[in-house]
Design a protein around this motif. Sequence first.
Motif, PDB file in Angstrom:
ATOM      1  N   VAL A  81       0.841  -1.181   0.000  1.00 14.40           N
ATOM      2  CA  VAL A  81       0.000   0.000   0.000  1.00 14.40           C
ATOM      3  C   VAL A  81       0.886   1.245   0.000  1.00 14.40           C
ATOM      4  N   TRP A  82       1.973   1.132   0.750  1.00  9.94           N
ATOM      5  CA  TRP A  82       2.959   2.206   0.802  1.00  9.94           C
ATOM      6  C   TRP A  82       4.290   1.686   0.271  1.00  9.94           C
ATOM      7  N   LEU A  83       5.029   2.602  -0.309  1.00  9.31           N
ATOM      8  CA  LEU A  83       6.374   2.241  -0.753  1.00  9.31           C
ATOM      9  C   LEU A  83       7.332   3.330  -0.283  1.00  9.31           C
ATOM     10  N   LEU A  84       8.400   2.905   0.365  1.00 11.43           N
ATOM     11  CA  LEU A  84       9.396   3.863   0.840  1.00 11.43           C
ATOM     12  C   LEU A  84      10.662   3.718   0.027  1.00 11.43           C
ATOM     13  N   SER A  85      11.125   4.819  -0.523  1.00 14.10           N
ATOM     14  CA  SER A  85      12.414   4.768  -1.202  1.00 14.10           C
ATOM     15  C   SER A  85      13.333   5.791  -0.547  1.00 14.10           C
ATOM     16  N   GLY A  86      14.614   5.496  -0.546  1.00 13.87           N
ATOM     17  CA  GLY A  86      15.551   6.402   0.104  1.00 13.87           C
ATOM     18  C   GLY A  86      16.873   6.419  -0.614  1.00 13.87           C
ATOM     19  N   VAL A 106      17.488  11.295   1.701  1.00  7.44           N
ATOM     20  CA  VAL A 106      16.292  11.779   1.014  1.00  7.44           C
ATOM     21  C   VAL A 106      15.280  10.633   0.993  1.00  7.44           C
ATOM     22  N   LEU A 107      14.162  10.853   1.673  1.00  4.54           N
ATOM     23  CA  LEU A 107      13.134   9.808   1.745  1.00  4.54           C
ATOM     24  C   LEU A 107      11.932  10.227   0.895  1.00  4.54           C
ATOM     25  N   GLU A 108      11.387   9.244   0.189  1.00  4.14           N
ATOM     26  CA  GLU A 108      10.136   9.478  -0.537  1.00  4.14           C
ATOM     27  C   GLU A 108       9.151   8.393  -0.132  1.00  4.14           C
ATOM     28  N   LEU A 109       7.987   8.824   0.309  1.00  6.16           N
ATOM     29  CA  LEU A 109       6.941   7.872   0.644  1.00  6.16           C
ATOM     30  C   LEU A 109       5.907   7.889  -0.484  1.00  6.16           C
ATOM     31  N   HIS A 110       5.778   6.739  -1.148  1.00  4.03           N
ATOM     32  CA  HIS A 110       4.880   6.654  -2.304  1.00  4.03           C
ATOM     33  C   HIS A 110       3.572   6.000  -1.912  1.00  4.03           C
ATOM     34  N   ASP A 111       2.520   6.565  -2.437  1.00  6.68           N
ATOM     35  CA  ASP A 111       1.201   5.953  -2.309  1.00  6.68           C
ATOM     36  C   ASP A 111       1.021   5.056  -3.522  1.00  6.68           C
ATOM     37  N   VAL A 112       1.077   3.736  -3.298  1.00  5.52           N
ATOM     38  CA  VAL A 112       1.056   2.795  -4.422  1.00  5.52           C
ATOM     39  C   VAL A 112      -0.301   2.816  -5.120  1.00  5.52           C
ATOM     40  N   VAL A 113      -1.370   3.032  -4.312  1.00  4.43           N
ATOM     41  CA  VAL A 113      -2.717   3.021  -4.882  1.00  4.43           C
ATOM     42  C   VAL A 113      -2.901   4.207  -5.832  1.00  4.43           C
ATOM     43  N   TYR A 114      -2.476   5.397  -5.392  1.00  6.80           N
ATOM     44  CA  TYR A 114      -2.626   6.598  -6.216  1.00  6.80           C
ATOM     45  C   TYR A 114      -1.443   6.825  -7.154  1.00  6.80           C
ATOM     46  N   GLU A 142       1.570   7.967  -6.583  1.00  3.46           N
ATOM     47  CA  GLU A 142       2.159   9.302  -6.441  1.00  3.46           C
ATOM     48  C   GLU A 142       2.970   9.376  -5.148  1.00  3.46           C
ATOM     49  N   ILE A 143       3.774  10.421  -5.077  1.00  4.47           N
ATOM     50  CA  ILE A 143       4.546  10.643  -3.854  1.00  4.47           C
ATOM     51  C   ILE A 143       3.636  11.280  -2.811  1.00  4.47           C
ATOM     52  N   HIS A 144       3.498  10.618  -1.676  1.00  2.00           N
ATOM     53  CA  HIS A 144       2.627  11.096  -0.605  1.00  2.00           C
ATOM     54  C   HIS A 144       3.359  12.144   0.238  1.00  2.00           C
ATOM     55  N   ALA A 145       4.623  11.914   0.505  1.00  2.00           N
ATOM     56  CA  ALA A 145       5.412  12.859   1.299  1.00  2.00           C
ATOM     57  C   ALA A 145       6.884  12.618   1.038  1.00  2.00           C
ATOM     58  N   GLN A 146       7.690  13.632   1.243  1.00  2.00           N
ATOM     59  CA  GLN A 146       9.128  13.442   1.129  1.00  2.00           C
ATOM     60  C   GLN A 146       9.852  14.370   2.097  1.00  2.00           C
ATOM     61  N   GLY A 147      11.075  13.989   2.415  1.00  2.00           N
ATOM     62  CA  GLY A 147      11.836  14.804   3.354  1.00  2.00           C
ATOM     63  C   GLY A 147      13.322  14.544   3.254  1.00  2.00           C
ATOM     64  N   ARG A 148      14.078  15.500   3.750  1.00  2.00           N
ATOM     65  CA  ARG A 148      15.539  15.389   3.761  1.00  2.00           C
ATOM     66  C   ARG A 148      16.011  15.400   5.208  1.00  2.00           C
ATOM     67  N   PHE A 149      16.850  14.441   5.547  1.00  2.00           N
ATOM     68  CA  PHE A 149      17.291  14.294   6.932  1.00  2.00           C
ATOM     69  C   PHE A 149      18.809  14.241   7.008  1.00  2.00           C
ATOM     70  N   PRO A 150      19.415  15.118   7.799  1.00  2.00           N
ATOM     71  CA  PRO A 150      20.867  15.036   7.980  1.00  2.00           C
ATOM     72  C   PRO A 150      21.233  13.767   8.755  1.00  2.00           C
ATOM     73  N   ILE A 151      22.194  13.038   8.233  1.00  2.00           N
ATOM     74  CA  ILE A 151      22.656  11.802   8.893  1.00  2.00           C
ATOM     75  C   ILE A 151      24.174  11.916   9.039  1.00  2.00           C
ATOM     76  N   PRO A 152      24.683  11.841  10.259  1.00  2.00           N
ATOM     77  CA  PRO A 152      26.142  11.912  10.409  1.00  2.00           C
ATOM     78  C   PRO A 152      26.803  10.616   9.939  1.00  2.00           C
ATOM     79  N   ALA A 153      28.116  10.610   9.904  1.00  2.00           N
ATOM     80  CA  ALA A 153      28.854   9.427   9.481  1.00  2.00           C
ATOM     81  C   ALA A 153      28.471   8.227  10.350  1.00  2.00           C
ATOM     82  N   THR A 154      28.610   7.044   9.793  1.00  2.00           N
ATOM     83  CA  THR A 154      28.161   5.842  10.504  1.00  2.00           C
ATOM     84  C   THR A 154      28.869   5.660  11.832  1.00  2.00           C
ATOM     85  N   ARG A 155      30.112   6.145  11.950  1.00  2.00           N
ATOM     86  CA  ARG A 155      30.838   5.964  13.216  1.00  2.00           C
ATOM     87  C   ARG A 155      30.431   7.006  14.257  1.00  2.00           C
TER      88      ARG A 155
END
Lengths: 466, 199
Positions: A118-123, A135-143, A145-158
Amino acid sequence: MNGRNREVEQIRQEGIRVLRAFAWAALVPIALISPLAAQQDSIPGVTLGLLYEAEFQPALAVQPFSGRLGGETAAARVEEIIATDLRYSDRFQIMDSLPASLVGDQIDYQLWDQLGAVWLLSGSLEGAGSGFVLVLELHDVVYEEIHAQGRFPIPATRDENFRLATHIASDAIIEWIYNEPGMAASRIVFSLRTRDGNQDLYLIDSDGRNFRRLTEYDDLTMSPSWSPDGTRIAYSSRKDTGLPRIYELDLETMVEKPLQPGRNGDHQTPAYSPNGRDVAFSIMGGNRSGIFYYDLERGCCLTHVSGGRWDDFSPTFSPDGRWLAFNSNRLGTPFPQIFLMPASGGEADLISPYLHGQEGYYTSPDWAPFGDYVAFHGRVGRRGSYNILVANVADRGRRLRQLTWEGNNEDPSWAPDGRHLVFIGRRDWGTGLMVVDTATGRYRMLRRGLDVRVPDWSPALGWDGP
Amino acid sequence: MRITHLFVPVIAATLILSACGGGDPPPPPMPGGPTQAEIDARNDSIAAAGDAEQARTEAERDAQRREQDRMNRERDEARETLEAVVQFDYDESDITTAGERLLRAKLPILRSSPTVRLRLEGHADERGSTEYNLALGSRRAESVRDFLSGFGISADRFTTTSFGEERPAVNRSDESAWAQNRRVEFVITGGQIVVSEDD
């Protein structure tokens, strides 16, 4: 039922993904009986049941996250953390770890629809090395279309904030879909009994990772409580005076300071007021027992709000700060009860079910971050093991939701999503911190094999950013 | 006992005197003075007097030591009685019959030792909740304080604290361990134990 079925159909057609069918389960958990049958209580006047929300759980698929310039490994880790968070939210059926050969690089709505999503998340993870932007995109599979998107700062893995920053993105997804807070970016603090019999404070992330020691006092240090902004923890410790005193630890500076209320007795079970200005705690065994407020800003000034020749303890504030629930032995029986009182003091009302001569045993209240629910543990009868119970404050304990049905279960604390509870669970197969979803009744072991005491789940946590 | 003590120095002096009888070979006689025998006799009598004096002091010291030992013993017994742990029934903070006997035994000591101050440490067994057990331990300690102050011992001489279930006396999970863990311990925090004079 017809109306509800029609509604269900309507909801499906409109693409609204949550169906909440409410059903009362009776004392026998295996049988779902009609609401009338659920009134066959073990205590007259008290409905003990499992409010079971048969929730439609939409399938959410996770497209393999992409990363560039050496960020591929980080992208895979971010994806794994988010997929686990979404699974632990108990709101979805998660489809992840699908082979790239099957799903490809581009979004194929037809394919996901066929797979039942029902939902699809791509990043995708932009940048490399010292830090990323997710960069996250939440897709509405039924419609389609992209339902919502956002940009999130992520520090280095360590970086120590790598996982926390990723959990913040997970909670954003919950917010996009349900318009409700999540619980991924949060931690649980608790005291742990070590082999020498002492207790120190430890922390663990909401997903059971990052288990670490917070204090090293090698004494009895207990009952930790988060400040509403998640930057400080108050607790009681015997470490300096040999008597329990309240301390406040700043998690950023790791500077700890004792509260100086200038009153004898045991100082125990601290809890912050929702505005963070006061700490409520219990003084026992002094010339005057009861619950007191200590003014943190002025660094002094005790206000006595309840108590007398008995003990009131384990205070917990309503989210608006107007009410206080607490534990008390004021009835003079060996069966502690949960009471409710205006935060400014005054008459106290029972909210645990009470029947003279057949008293149950109810302790360790924790008020939900929103809604008028108080969780506690107890047993309805005189003997037996403890279970996690939730009372609706408005009901004054006439109806209780029982969330656990086996083993022994103590000391619940609400997650910032107002939906999950952490508690200390003992089962045949292990003891440790367990998490129960109050909506579905599902529970899981968060961390096993620990002799833990009185956990407290933090509010939603942030980090300072890159 | 007192009479026997008096004989001790006499017996001791006699023993010392007879021990001094055999000595060095006699030196050559000195003309125009007391004979060697006279000198020996005088020296002997001086020595004997000194020895007797010493013996008397030692005996007195002995007696004192014995008296001290007796006092210490009595004080130790008093301390033991004062520190005797009082146990409680499951989930209860009322004083049991056995508890009452132990507490009554503490009363004369508390009366004769007005400077002694006690910390009453309440404990609970591991059943029940962590935080409620703090309250239960507190109630138990306060029960003890109330009982003792009910017999005229000033409540100011006691402080109470509760360890809840966190400091078990016995680290097991069975009935016997639980029974030993539901308790109030007595810690002397100040003052001197004075043992009442028994005639």
